[in-house]
Scaffold this motif. Structure first.
Motif, mmCIF file in Angstrom:
data_model
loop_
_atom_site.group_PDB
_atom_site.id
_atom_site.type_symbol
_atom_site.label_atom_id
_atom_site.label_comp_id
_atom_site.label_asym_id
_atom_site.label_seq_id
_atom_site.Cartn_x
_atom_site.Cartn_y
_atom_site.Cartn_z
ATOM 1 N N ARG A 26 0.813 -1.225 0.000
ATOM 2 C CA ARG A 26 0.000 0.000 0.000
ATOM 3 C C ARG A 26 0.847 1.275 0.000
ATOM 4 O O ARG A 26 0.524 2.249 0.663
ATOM 5 N N ILE A 27 1.978 1.216 -0.724
ATOM 6 C CA ILE A 27 2.802 2.411 -0.920
ATOM 7 C C ILE A 27 3.066 2.574 -2.406
ATOM 8 O O ILE A 27 3.004 1.613 -3.169
ATOM 9 N N CYS A 28 3.365 3.794 -2.810
ATOM 10 C CA CYS A 28 3.655 4.078 -4.209
ATOM 11 C C CYS A 28 4.972 3.413 -4.603
ATOM 12 O O CYS A 28 5.973 3.534 -3.881
ATOM 13 N N THR A 29 4.988 2.720 -5.725
ATOM 14 C CA THR A 29 6.198 2.045 -6.174
ATOM 15 C C THR A 29 7.230 3.017 -6.731
ATOM 16 O O THR A 29 8.379 2.646 -6.921
ATOM 17 N N GLY A 30 6.833 4.252 -6.977
ATOM 18 C CA GLY A 30 7.768 5.253 -7.479
ATOM 19 C C GLY A 30 8.477 6.012 -6.373
ATOM 20 O O GLY A 30 9.695 6.124 -6.349
ATOM 21 N N CYS A 31 7.712 6.535 -5.416
ATOM 22 C CA CYS A 31 8.298 7.393 -4.374
ATOM 23 C C CYS A 31 8.290 6.756 -2.992
ATOM 24 O O CYS A 31 8.889 7.293 -2.062
ATOM 25 N N PHE A 32 7.605 5.628 -2.829
ATOM 26 C CA PHE A 32 7.533 4.871 -1.574
ATOM 27 C C PHE A 32 6.711 5.551 -0.480
ATOM 28 O O PHE A 32 6.776 5.156 0.678
ATOM 29 N N ARG A 33 5.915 6.559 -0.836
ATOM 30 C CA ARG A 33 5.043 7.187 0.165
ATOM 31 C C ARG A 33 3.698 6.467 0.197
ATOM 32 O O ARG A 33 3.283 5.855 -0.780
ATOM 33 N N THR A 34 3.015 6.590 1.340
ATOM 34 C CA THR A 34 1.664 6.050 1.446
ATOM 35 C C THR A 34 0.704 7.015 0.751
ATOM 36 O O THR A 34 1.051 8.175 0.497
ATOM 37 N N ILE A 35 -0.508 6.548 0.495
ATOM 38 C CA ILE A 35 -1.514 7.407 -0.117
ATOM 39 C C ILE A 35 -1.791 8.610 0.782
ATOM 40 O O ILE A 35 -1.924 9.740 0.317
ATOM 41 N N ASP A 36 -1.857 8.377 2.085
ATOM 42 C CA ASP A 36 -2.087 9.467 3.034
ATOM 43 C C ASP A 36 -0.962 10.506 2.959
ATOM 44 O O ASP A 36 -1.215 11.709 2.943
ATOM 45 N N GLU A 37 0.281 10.045 2.907
ATOM 46 C CA GLU A 37 1.413 10.972 2.822
ATOM 47 C C GLU A 37 1.376 11.775 1.528
ATOM 48 O O GLU A 37 1.647 12.977 1.527
ATOM 49 N N ILE A 38 1.029 11.126 0.436
ATOM 50 C CA ILE A 38 0.944 11.817 -0.856
ATOM 51 C C ILE A 38 -0.141 12.890 -0.810
ATOM 52 O O ILE A 38 0.077 14.025 -1.231
ATOM 53 N N SER A 39 -1.294 12.532 -0.282
ATOM 54 C CA SER A 39 -2.413 13.482 -0.282
ATOM 55 C C SER A 39 -2.187 14.652 0.675
ATOM 56 O O SER A 39 -2.656 15.755 0.426
ATOM 57 N N ARG A 40 -1.457 14.434 1.754
ATOM 58 C CA ARG A 40 -1.226 15.510 2.725
ATOM 59 C C ARG A 40 0.065 16.292 2.489
ATOM 60 O O ARG A 40 0.335 17.273 3.165
ATOM 61 N N TRP A 41 0.892 15.878 1.532
ATOM 62 C CA TRP A 41 2.230 16.441 1.343
ATOM 63 C C TRP A 41 2.238 17.968 1.281
ATOM 64 O O TRP A 41 3.050 18.626 1.935
ATOM 65 N N SER A 42 1.356 18.551 0.521
ATOM 66 C CA SER A 42 1.363 20.013 0.352
ATOM 67 C C SER A 42 0.962 20.758 1.616
ATOM 68 O O SER A 42 1.243 21.944 1.760
ATOM 69 N N ARG A 43 0.340 20.063 2.560
ATOM 70 C CA ARG A 43 -0.088 20.700 3.803
ATOM 71 C C ARG A 43 0.830 20.377 4.988
ATOM 72 O O ARG A 43 0.615 20.869 6.088
#
Length: 76
Positions: A26-43
């Motif tokens: 359940r992590i991105c195979t490109g950057c290794f972040r979770t979906i939650d981390e990706i969606s909250r990154w800008s905040r």
């Protein structure tokens, strides 16, 4: 007259534009972040981003495990 480009002093995203979520990890195979981390990154605050960036290299080996392939089929 020269215009200066305003840039925010923050940690860049680790995104490499290979956005595929691994089905079991359940992590991105490109950057290794979770979906939650990706969606909250800008905040996120810089310290939270830095913590996640430090954790990413340790997540990579979780995706390199083979699922069996041909050898598993032959054993089965």
């Amino acid at each position: 007259m020269t215009d200066t480009v305003w840039k925010r002093n923050e940690i860049d995203s680790p995104c490499i534009r290979i956005c595929v979520v691994h089905p079991t990890e359940r992590i991105c195979t490109g950057c290794f972040r979770t979906i939650d981390e990706i969606s909250r990154w800008s905040r996120m605050e810089s310290d939270e981003r830095a913590q996640i960036m430090a954790e990413l290299p340790a997540r990579a080996p979780n995706l390199s495990k083979r699922r069996g392939g041909r050898a598993a089929r032959l054993r089965g």
